[in-house]
Design an enzyme around this catalytic site. Sequence first.
Site, mmCIF file in Angstrom:
data_model
loop_
_atom_site.group_PDB
_atom_site.id
_atom_site.type_symbol
_atom_site.label_atom_id
_atom_site.label_comp_id
_atom_site.label_asym_id
_atom_site.label_seq_id
_atom_site.Cartn_x
_atom_site.Cartn_y
_atom_site.Cartn_z
ATOM 1 N N HIS A 71 6.307 21.635 2.049
ATOM 2 C CA HIS A 71 6.876 21.636 0.698
ATOM 3 C C HIS A 71 8.069 20.679 0.600
ATOM 4 C CE1 HIS A 71 4.282 24.657 -1.134
ATOM 5 N NE2 HIS A 71 4.259 25.214 0.060
ATOM 6 N N ASP A 79 -1.193 14.830 1.876
ATOM 7 C CA ASP A 79 -2.569 15.036 2.330
ATOM 8 C C ASP A 79 -3.408 13.768 2.173
ATOM 9 O OD1 ASP A 79 -1.548 17.572 2.528
ATOM 10 O OD2 ASP A 79 -2.596 18.343 0.772
HETATM 11 C C1 GLA Z 1 -0.294 21.179 -0.194
HETATM 12 C C2 GLA Z 1 -0.076 19.893 -0.983
HETATM 13 C C3 GLA Z 1 0.844 18.934 -0.231
HETATM 14 C C4 GLA Z 1 2.097 19.637 0.243
HETATM 15 C C5 GLA Z 1 1.776 20.962 0.925
HETATM 16 C C6 GLA Z 1 3.002 21.753 1.262
HETATM 17 O O1 GLA Z 1 -1.008 20.877 0.970
HETATM 18 O O2 GLA Z 1 -1.304 19.251 -1.223
HETATM 19 O O3 GLA Z 1 1.135 17.833 -1.049
HETATM 20 O O4 GLA Z 1 2.992 19.829 -0.818
HETATM 21 O O5 GLA Z 1 0.937 21.767 0.121
HETATM 22 O O6 GLA Z 1 3.733 21.100 2.230
#
Ligand code: GLA
Length: 383
Positions: free
Chosen positions: A33, A170
């Site tokens: 996060h 991601d």
């Molecule tokens: C999800 C979101 C990412 C990131 C994580 C928490 O995976 O897709 O962008 O914010 O949560 O770290």
Amino acid sequence: MHSHELVQHFERSFGQSPRIFRAPGRVNLIGEHTDYNDGFVMPAAVGFSTYVAITERPDRKLLIHSKEFPEHFKFDLDRLPESRTRRWCDYVLGVARVLQQRGYSLPGANLLVHGDVPIGAGLSSSAAIEVASALAMISVGKFEIALPEVAKLCRQAENEFVGARVGIMDQFVACMAKKGQALLLDCRSLDFQFVPIPSAIRLVVCNTMVKHDLATGAYNTRREECEQGVRYFASKNPEVRALRDVSVEMLERYADDLPAVIRKRCTHVVRENQRTIALSQSLAAGDWSRVGQLMRDSHRSLRDLYEVSCRELDVMVDAAEGLPGFVGGRMTGGGFGGCTINLVRYSDADEFAAKVAEFYREATGITPQTYLCSAGEGAGEVS
Ligand code: GLA
């Protein structure tokens, strides 16, 4: 997955031989996060992937099939839906729309999607399908788009079309990952460096089997809470544009006047950024006890301050403590279910996974899945 099976399936469905593109799922070692706060993250690609097979069509249709799901979708490229349809094809559609918005004129295409990234498990099945579809559509369109730009447009698709306000982590790691390495990413500048994962360490991913859905509620609420924090700190210091810019000193000096919830969220983000840099250093230095402590602290902070863990994740994290070969572990990804990531001495990994699974099953009544992973390659064409 054997790509010849996918080719055969494609040939049966569409009567042509496709090109195939692949993008991996990921785990995040630390930096949770923090991405949408312009901070630092340290993910790695894992052995699960999504494949998209594609051929061009002479008309303006976009046909989207899946090896896993029975529905077939057919869209007209000149009249793509303007907002999500709430079906899995949204990830492909979102990417198609963003490409069009950016001025790329897509040809008609047949797509067949096949993936083994567990869905809703916090391993980024959505980024994997977005990135693999993007590379596939870019190939039939014969466009040249650099991988970091592909990551950005996939994120835009997820933000604007699918409706989850995710950060860049991601999609970026799906595009840029390297075998054997974690990727330390500055989510503001998108500068990154690789941090080797020692070959003596195995990534053991443990799935609570509890699912989350980022598009609904809690994730977007966390984002708003962070924005509230940014507005407050910016009123104290106009240089603050994101929580990334809030130092520990500022936090300690001003945080008392914040509403308790916002203070907790900000404290997590500011300290998690520090832990992420520290983990990259202690991993490189082989300082295992520090690695373990940082991951433990990260989990506690996500549990108590950011409040995105859940009972099942906490049980799964506790299950690892004290087992032979265990270096460190925490929840990974957005939270509210999904997986834990554990760094475990290679020779102990099998035994470790079995023990964690047994403990978890006894405590929760749920049979978990465990995956022994090593850091894999980012997206590309499969020959
Ligand atoms: C999800 C979101 C990412 C990131 C994580 C928490 O995976 O897709 O962008 O914010 O949560 O770290």
